[in-house]
Design an enzyme around this catalytic site. Structure first.
Site, PDB file in Angstrom:
ATOM      1  N   HIS A  65      78.484   9.438 -12.002  1.00 39.94           N
ATOM      2  CA  HIS A  65      78.450   8.408 -13.047  1.00 39.94           C
ATOM      3  C   HIS A  65      78.446   9.044 -14.443  1.00 39.94           C
ATOM      4  CE1 HIS A  65      77.827   5.166 -10.246  1.00 39.94           C
ATOM      5  NE2 HIS A  65      76.644   5.593  -9.849  1.00 39.94           N
TER       6      HIS A  65
ATOM      7  N   HIS B   7      75.469  12.292  -6.975  1.00 39.70           N
ATOM      8  CA  HIS B   7      75.866  10.883  -7.143  1.00 39.70           C
ATOM      9  C   HIS B   7      75.745  10.481  -8.609  1.00 39.70           C
ATOM     10  CE1 HIS B   7      75.973   6.519  -6.024  1.00 39.70           C
ATOM     11  NE2 HIS B   7      75.243   6.423  -7.130  1.00 39.70           N
ATOM     12  N   GLU B   8      74.619  10.809  -9.223  1.00 40.63           N
ATOM     13  CA  GLU B   8      74.418  10.427 -10.627  1.00 40.63           C
ATOM     14  C   GLU B   8      75.332  11.202 -11.566  1.00 40.63           C
ATOM     15  OE1 GLU B   8      72.873   7.816 -11.226  1.00 40.63           O
ATOM     16  OE2 GLU B   8      72.039   7.613  -9.209  1.00 40.63           O
TER      17      GLU B   8
END
Length: 444
Positions: free
Chosen positions: A25, A21-22
């Site tokens: 980003h 998920h990170e």
């Protein structure tokens, strides 16, 4: 030992989901030139970290999330950006907003102009903030595509697997006793001559192809006479039954029984026959994946909408005698306990069946991470996306009216609400963790 292995696999899956998920980003942020001082999986004390280039990569002790820190997440106040003086803020909320702005600008160094998040074009900010949730969505899509196409899904067919001898009305049509008593009526399916192995092809002249079709037709028929076309030993037979009306459980679209906030079954008056369809695992074509995956995503959003109601049931179970709803929310502790139960119990089949269940659990977790992070509230990713979209609307309206560019939306003004959301999220997490310790969800 198997229980511990299941828990470890769940922890690994959760950690990997957060890490990816990170990365969702991080990659677009770096691609667009934003300086990212930190990439961290977890919260609290740092267990391990290493600096590569301008970014520190690390793992923290509490595996309840993660973050990347980008410089310039919030724009300076408009008067600061214009180089004018401003009066001191006296209100607590104003001070909180100002502190948020200052923290966002603390790490700005000479040469960082143009590398701050708020300076990105609107579409790039949206890409950066949606990168994390979309990564979770892709993980879920890959996992569920493999499950649907390579393993299959469990479906209940119109081929009869069992026929009740009689009906225990007190148990909502489910025969609880091993022997029938004189006060128990003969099951309508038994009285009609329906047998295991029969395949129902039509009810009251309407073709049926799934057990859901059969169940719906019987329930809606109430106590009216019912005609069934059945295939038996290669021949077609016509049977007539007289269903009885009972308080029957309500089923959701995915075939699960519906429960209220306290975990009790939701019931309705419906026709009852007293027969069960056969459960089979059928591989699905790739063309069926979008619909199946879309249903799973819709169910996930439906669960989010019901979270306040579900939390009431969780609290009643944690602090009272109520049972946990197996379809209700869980913390990472609950996910770990369920994974351990699946891995260690023979009830869930052989090793391949258990692996499918664990993969499905990770797929569902990633759907929850996607859906939760798209809620348009700070500090969630969806809050930043909402701010960028609002800025696009304001700039578009100003352009249409021939007005000057209004500049970036001051997202920092939403921080008081963000703190409320954060406190609510922490409270929900603590409740779920406590409930998963003292009254965990049981699948068996």
């Amino acid at each position: 030992m198997l229980y511990v292995l299941g828990v470890l696999l769940a922890v690994l899956g959760i950690g990997l989901s957060i890490a990816l998920h990170e990365i969702g980003h991080l990659v677009p942020a770096k691609r667009f030139g934003v300086r990212v001082p930190q990439y961290m999986v977890g919260f609290g004390p740092t267990i391990w970290s290493r600096r590569r280039g301008e970014t520190e990569y690390g793992v923290k002790a509490i595996p309840l999330g993660g973050y990347i820190r980008m410089i310039g997440m919030f724009p300076p106040a408009k008067d600061q950006a214009e180089g004018t003086m401003r009066s001191s803020s006296t209100g607590r909320m104003s001070q909180l907003i100002e502190e948020t702005r200052q923290q966002a600008l603390e790490e700005v160094q000479p040469g960082d102009d143009g590398r701050m998040f708020y300076q990105l074009p609107i579409w790039k900010r949206i890409v950066v903030m949606l990168g994390g949730p979309v990564m979770n969505l892709l993980i879920a899509l890959v996992l569920f595509t493999g499950i649907f196409t390579l393993h299959g899904i469990t479906v209940t067919t119109p081929t009869i697997s069992s026929v009740n001898e009689c009906v225990d009305i007190k148990q909502m049509g489910q025969q609880a006793a091993t022997e029938c008593t004189d006060d128990m009526p003969v099951a309508p399916a038994n009285a009609a001559g329906l047998k295991p192995g029969d395949t129902i092809t039509a009810i009251n002249g309407a073709p049926v192809t799934t057990w859901t079709d059969v169940r719906t037709a019987i329930r809606d028929n109430l106590d009216e006479p019912l005609t069934m076309q059945v295939e038996r030993d290669g021949a077609t037979r016509t049977l007539t039954a007289d269903p009885i009306v009972l308080d029957m459980p309500v089923y959701t679209d995915d075939g699960q029984v519906e429960r209220d906030a306290s975990g009790e079954l939701v019931t309705e008056r419906a026709g009852f026959l007293g027969a069960s369809g056969s459960r089979e695992v059928e591989q699905q074509p790739i063309t069926a994946v979008p619909g199946l995956f879309g249903d799973a995503l819709a169910d996930t959003y439906g669960l989010l909408v019901k979270i306040p109601q579900k939390l009431v049931g969780v609290a009643e179970a944690a602090f009272g005698s109520a049972e946990r709803d197996p379809n209700g929310p869980m913390s990472v502790v609950g996910v770990g306990r369920v994974a351990g139960e699946v891995a260690s119990s023979d009830v869930f089949g052989d090793t391949s069946d258990k692996a499918i269940l664990l993969l499905s659990l990770m797929g569902s977790l990633n759907l929850v991470l996607f859906a939760f992070n798209t809620i348009p509230l700070l500090p969630l990713d969806g809050g930043h996306v909402a701010g960028a979209l609002w800025e696009a609307v304001k700039k578009g309206w100003a352009k249409v009216r021939g007005l000057p560019d209004p500049g970036p939306v001051d997202v920092a003004k939403a921080m008081p609400l963000a703190y409320v959301v954060a406190v609510a999220f922490i409270g929900m997490t603590l409740l779920l963790v406590y409930a998963d310790i003292v009254k965990p969800v049981r699948l068996t």
